[in-house]
Motif scaffolding. Structure first.
Motif, PDB file in Angstrom:
ATOM      1  N   GLY A 107       1.181  -1.187   0.217  1.00  0.00           N
ATOM      2  CA  GLY A 107      -0.400   0.039  -0.412  1.00  0.00           C
ATOM      3  C   GLY A 107       0.652   1.476   0.228  1.00  0.00           C
ATOM      4  N   ASN A 108       2.132   0.720   0.644  1.00  0.00           N
ATOM      5  CA  ASN A 108       2.822   2.172   0.491  1.00  0.00           C
ATOM      6  C   ASN A 108       3.213   1.989  -0.098  1.00  0.00           C
ATOM      7  N   ARG A 109       3.752   1.694  -1.819  1.00  0.00           N
ATOM      8  CA  ARG A 109       4.372   1.212  -2.843  1.00  0.00           C
ATOM      9  C   ARG A 109       5.757   0.839  -3.047  1.00  0.00           C
ATOM     10  N   ASN A 110       5.702   0.238  -1.888  1.00  0.00           N
ATOM     11  CA  ASN A 110       7.174   0.136  -1.424  1.00  0.00           C
ATOM     12  C   ASN A 110       7.262  -1.994  -1.897  1.00  0.00           C
ATOM     13  N   ILE A 111       8.248  -2.399  -3.402  1.00  0.00           N
ATOM     14  CA  ILE A 111       8.806  -3.036  -3.756  1.00  0.00           C
ATOM     15  C   ILE A 111       8.796  -4.260  -3.256  1.00  0.00           C
ATOM     16  N   MET A 112       7.476  -5.824  -2.970  1.00  0.00           N
ATOM     17  CA  MET A 112       7.694  -6.474  -2.715  1.00  0.00           C
ATOM     18  C   MET A 112       8.393  -7.796  -2.821  1.00  0.00           C
ATOM     19  N   SER A 113       8.134  -7.880  -3.868  1.00  0.00           N
ATOM     20  CA  SER A 113       9.108  -8.524  -4.958  1.00  0.00           C
ATOM     21  C   SER A 113       8.880  -8.346  -6.239  1.00  0.00           C
ATOM     22  N   GLN A 114      10.208  -8.673  -7.342  1.00  0.00           N
ATOM     23  CA  GLN A 114       9.773  -8.330  -8.854  1.00  0.00           C
ATOM     24  C   GLN A 114       9.909  -9.895  -9.267  1.00  0.00           C
ATOM     25  N   GLU A 115       9.761 -10.112 -10.454  1.00  0.00           N
ATOM     26  CA  GLU A 115      10.014 -11.012 -11.615  1.00  0.00           C
ATOM     27  C   GLU A 115      10.254 -10.854 -13.041  1.00  0.00           C
ATOM     28  N   LEU A 116      11.048 -11.311 -14.220  1.00  0.00           N
ATOM     29  CA  LEU A 116      11.157 -11.026 -15.585  1.00  0.00           C
ATOM     30  C   LEU A 116      10.181 -12.003 -15.625  1.00  0.00           C
ATOM     31  N   ILE A 117       8.736 -10.928 -16.577  1.00  0.00           N
ATOM     32  CA  ILE A 117       7.825 -12.549 -17.265  1.00  0.00           C
ATOM     33  C   ILE A 117       8.363 -12.188 -19.028  1.00  0.00           C
ATOM     34  N   GLY A 118       8.451 -13.640 -19.154  1.00  0.00           N
ATOM     35  CA  GLY A 118       9.288 -14.301 -20.455  1.00  0.00           C
ATOM     36  C   GLY A 118      11.125 -14.459 -20.314  1.00  0.00           C
ATOM     37  N   THR A 119      10.877 -14.543 -21.262  1.00  0.00           N
ATOM     38  CA  THR A 119      12.302 -15.632 -20.814  1.00  0.00           C
ATOM     39  C   THR A 119      14.096 -14.162 -22.376  1.00  0.00           C
ATOM     40  N   LEU A 120      15.053 -14.437 -21.529  1.00  0.00           N
ATOM     41  CA  LEU A 120      16.014 -13.456 -21.908  1.00  0.00           C
ATOM     42  C   LEU A 120      16.983 -14.482 -22.305  1.00  0.00           C
ATOM     43  N   ASP A 121      17.712 -14.004 -23.747  1.00  0.00           N
ATOM     44  CA  ASP A 121      18.588 -15.638 -24.052  1.00  0.00           C
ATOM     45  C   ASP A 121      20.147 -15.348 -23.808  1.00  0.00           C
ATOM     46  N   PRO A 122      20.967 -16.115 -23.460  1.00  0.00           N
ATOM     47  CA  PRO A 122      21.897 -16.886 -22.294  1.00  0.00           C
ATOM     48  C   PRO A 122      22.872 -15.499 -21.881  1.00  0.00           C
ATOM     49  N   LYS A 123      23.092 -14.938 -22.904  1.00  0.00           N
ATOM     50  CA  LYS A 123      24.104 -13.686 -23.069  1.00  0.00           C
ATOM     51  C   LYS A 123      23.239 -13.221 -22.362  1.00  0.00           C
ATOM     52  N   GLN A 124      22.176 -12.200 -23.245  1.00  0.00           N
ATOM     53  CA  GLN A 124      21.212 -11.206 -22.111  1.00  0.00           C
ATOM     54  C   GLN A 124      21.397 -11.254 -20.746  1.00  0.00           C
ATOM     55  N   GLN A 125      20.558 -12.663 -20.328  1.00  0.00           N
ATOM     56  CA  GLN A 125      20.022 -13.238 -19.081  1.00  0.00           C
ATOM     57  C   GLN A 125      20.978 -13.011 -18.486  1.00  0.00           C
ATOM     58  N   MET A 126      22.742 -12.930 -18.334  1.00  0.00           N
ATOM     59  CA  MET A 126      23.405 -13.230 -17.803  1.00  0.00           C
ATOM     60  C   MET A 126      24.009 -11.399 -17.390  1.00  0.00           C
ATOM     61  N   THR A 127      23.929 -10.464 -18.963  1.00  0.00           N
ATOM     62  CA  THR A 127      24.554  -9.195 -18.397  1.00  0.00           C
ATOM     63  C   THR A 127      23.170  -8.534 -17.713  1.00  0.00           C
ATOM     64  N   PHE A 128      21.399  -9.275 -17.715  1.00  0.00           N
ATOM     65  CA  PHE A 128      20.462  -8.931 -16.855  1.00  0.00           C
ATOM     66  C   PHE A 128      20.929  -9.300 -15.289  1.00  0.00           C
ATOM     67  N   ASP A 129      21.553  -9.963 -14.919  1.00  0.00           N
ATOM     68  CA  ASP A 129      21.453 -10.704 -13.638  1.00  0.00           C
ATOM     69  C   ASP A 129      22.749  -9.713 -13.310  1.00  0.00           C
ATOM     70  N   ILE A 130      23.494  -9.180 -13.804  1.00  0.00           N
ATOM     71  CA  ILE A 130      25.072  -8.638 -13.876  1.00  0.00           C
ATOM     72  C   ILE A 130      24.353  -7.261 -13.252  1.00  0.00           C
ATOM     73  N   VAL A 131      23.835  -6.926 -13.729  1.00  0.00           N
ATOM     74  CA  VAL A 131      23.115  -5.086 -13.926  1.00  0.00           C
ATOM     75  C   VAL A 131      22.119  -5.694 -12.721  1.00  0.00           C
ATOM     76  N   SER A 132      21.168  -5.985 -12.635  1.00  0.00           N
ATOM     77  CA  SER A 132      20.168  -6.356 -11.634  1.00  0.00           C
ATOM     78  C   SER A 132      21.280  -6.146  -9.247  1.00  0.00           C
TER      79      SER A 132
END
Length: 190
Positions: A107-132
């Motif tokens: 209710g206070n706009r705090n992020i309780m959880s997050q997830e990516l909907i969909g699939t990235l290719d392995p190189k993009q997934q690795m880069t996304f995980d590092i940035v995250s």
């Protein structure tokens, strides 16, 4: 910024491509001013009972495509999506080979959880995980830390991966002069 999708649509059932196009127009109108810095635009599905894939394609994904094509500082994120609506989002991401960020907000706009909907290719997934996992990162840092393991000889591959993730709307891009750096779309305290 948070937009209540029930208010946009006028009810808890979101269906049809035509209604999705109407919602797209309302969403574009609602975000008439750009923020100073890149930030998440929460499309809140809290009271939505059901949404069809055609509605979501013509509203949410159309908005995401529109925002990314004009390099907007807003990055659409779907929030508080129930399981039946999540299934429809999954259908779209599979059919279009796309992704979108999802989260649960309290209710206070705090992020309780997050997830990516969909699939990235392995190189993009690795880069996304590092940035995250990073507060802030750039292509040079990625090259220094992971270039040898990834067998890359320069920053071009990293720049391409980062640009691709920005184009998908799942990481934020910041500029300082000619330099670019990247942050997760959803910070822990956002």
């Amino acid at each position: 910024m948070r937009i209540d999708m029930v208010e946009v649509s006028g009810g808890p059932i979101l269906s049809g491509a035509v209604n999705g196009k109407d919602a797209f127009a309302a969403l574009v109108k609602a975000v008439d001013r750009e923020p100073k810095e890149p930030e998440a635009l929460f499309l809140d599905f809290r009271n939505v009972e059901f949404a069809t894939a055609s509605y979501l394609r013509e509203s949410v994904f159309a908005l995401k495509t529109y925002m990314r094509s004009r390099s907007a500082k807003f990055y659409p994120v779907v929030a508080n999506v129930n399981s039946s609506v999540m299934d429809e989002f999954s259908v779209i991401t599979i059919l279009t080979n796309d992704v979108i960020m999802s989260c649960q907000l309290d209710g206070n706009r705090n992020i309780m959880s997050q997830e990516l909907i969909g699939t990235l290719d392995p190189k993009q997934q690795m880069t996304f995980d590092i940035v995250s996992k990073s507060e802030q990162i750039d292509a040079n840092s990625l090259m220094e830390d992971f270039g040898e393991a990834e067998k890359t000889k320069g920053t071009t591959a990293w720049n391409n991966r980062l640009s691709g993730l920005v184009a998908k709307g799942i990481i934020r891009e910041f500029s300082q002069g000619r330099a670019k750096f990247y942050r997760p779309l959803l910070d822990r305290g956002e």
